[in-house]
Scaffold this motif. Structure first.
Motif, short mmCIF file in Angstrom:
data_model
loop_
_atom_site.label_atom_id
_atom_site.label_comp_id
_atom_site.label_asym_id
_atom_site.label_seq_id
_atom_site.Cartn_x
_atom_site.Cartn_y
_atom_site.Cartn_z
N CYS A 119 -21.46 -42.32 62.19
CA CYS A 119 -22.70 -43.16 62.93
C CYS A 119 -24.09 -42.90 62.41
CB CYS A 119 -22.86 -43.05 64.41
SG CYS A 119 -21.18 -43.39 65.27
N HIS A 152 -28.81 -48.66 66.03
CA HIS A 152 -27.62 -47.91 65.95
C HIS A 152 -26.57 -48.52 64.97
CE1 HIS A 152 -24.06 -45.69 66.92
NE2 HIS A 152 -24.67 -44.47 67.07
N ARG A 187 -22.51 -47.76 64.13
CA ARG A 187 -21.49 -47.12 64.68
C ARG A 187 -20.28 -46.84 63.70
NH1 ARG A 187 -16.95 -48.75 68.98
NH2 ARG A 187 -16.18 -46.53 69.56
N CYS A 223 -20.55 -50.46 71.51
CA CYS A 223 -21.99 -50.67 70.48
C CYS A 223 -23.03 -49.81 71.33
CB CYS A 223 -22.30 -51.89 70.07
SG CYS A 223 -21.01 -52.48 68.92
#
Length: 337
Positions: free
Chosen positions: A2, A68, A70, A82
């Protein structure tokens, strides 16, 4: 493992860096922006679609933000896992995370470790306002050692709009905080198109090159990858000969690409170093360049990713030495050379 970013007021991301990050971390994307009174969030499995929405919203909402990318370690690969996640049953605070938290996921529970932290663990500790307690914040940093978290909050009881847990485990670049280096452009390029050595690492060097954005583009021109049948056969052999449980192999596959019977590519998502290793030998556990755990990107020797690893902990082979002897880790005296 990530990638997580934090953007202070008026700062935004570079599209090129964000796109590169989506190649290394392809299992879902999400962002959150503090509007001053609330938290705006969005998620998508398609990076380009989410980026279009983020880019439009960011022009009118310049507050604290996070983005972000992942790589799935626990839970289903869909938008339900998510990041970011709302904290508890409220919608005024969110959390996003990079790493593997020391949380036991109940059997059959399809939620990720981060989602469980957001929905159960942090609320049970008092929610975001508890982070204003310096002693608790220090305990959280220690508990989550090797992990990085960003929390945005519009909770009126919280002292700050944004919290970075283990900030020093990441780095700042162009005004943005990054949890690791997997947004950078890197690749492995052969010294020549032909090599005769049975050990491909002897003919490769590690370089940064903006011309290539992912290794697939390079290898598709110069190497023949296994087909699905061959890949299945190799994985079965590795599972039978090297790893007693499928969970260990799954953890290794997060940072390892099994290109063929002769070699595999190991990538450290903390510093972006890339290595050629023998797929039929036990996997290394730590990066020889930055010393981070390959599984969680932890930069110390206190994570528990490899506690049950039957082959012991070791560094990736160095590019500057032909000696393939693995360097062992010592938990009592730190890293041994």
């Amino acid at each position: 493992m990530c990638l997580l970013t934090y953007m202070p007021d008026t700062v935004t991301l570079s599209y090129e860096r964000a796109r590169r990050a989506s190649i290394s971390n392809p299992d879902g994307f999400g962002f959150a922006i503090h509007t001053g009174k609330s938290i705006l969030t969005d998620h998508d499995m398609n990076f380009e679609k989410l980026w279009d929405r983020f880019d439009k919203v960011r022009t009118r909402e310049p507050g604290h933000a996070l983005f972000h990318w992942r790589i799935a370690t626990h839970g289903e690969v869909d938008t339900s896992n998510c990041h970011p996640f709302f904290v508890g049953d409220k919608t005024d605070s969110v959390v996003a995370h990079n790493g593997i938290l020391p949380i036991v996921v109940p059997h059959g529970d399809e939620r990720s470790d981060t989602r469980l932290f957001a929905e159960l663990v942090l609320p049970s500790c008092g929610g975001v306002p508890r982070l204003d307690d310096k002693e608790f914040f220090g305990e959280l940093c220690e508990w989550a050692r090797g992990n990085k978290l960003v929390i945005l909050s519009a909770d009126p009881e919280a002292k700050y709009d944004a919290y970075l847990v283990n900030e020093t485990s990441g780095h700042w670049d162009t005004g943005v905080w990054w949890s690791n280096h997997s947004y950078e452009s890197y690749t492995l390029k052969p010294y020549s198109y032909m090599y005769s050595s049975p050990k491909p690492k002897d003919d490769f060097k590690y370089v940064y090159d903006d011309k290539y954005d992912d290794m697939d583009e390079v290898y598709s021109h110069e190497h023949t990858r296994m087909d699905k049948q061959e890949g299945s056969e190799l994985r079965q052999l590795i599972a039978e000969e090297l790893y007693a449980d499928d969970a260990t192999l799954h953890q290794i596959e997060i940072f390892t690409e099994f290109v063929g019977w002769d070699y595999a590519i190991v990538t450290c998502y903390d510093c972006s170093s890339t290595y050629i290793v023998d797929p039929l030998e036990p996997s290394p556990t730590h990066c020889s360049h930055c010393k981070s755990c390959l599984a969680c990107s932890g930069s110390d020797n206190k994570c528990h990713c490899w506690d049950d690893y039957e082959h012991g902990q070791s560094f990736t082979p160095s590019f500057t030495h032909d000696d393939e002897k693995q360097q062992q880790l010592s938990y009592e005296g730190g890293f041994e050379w």
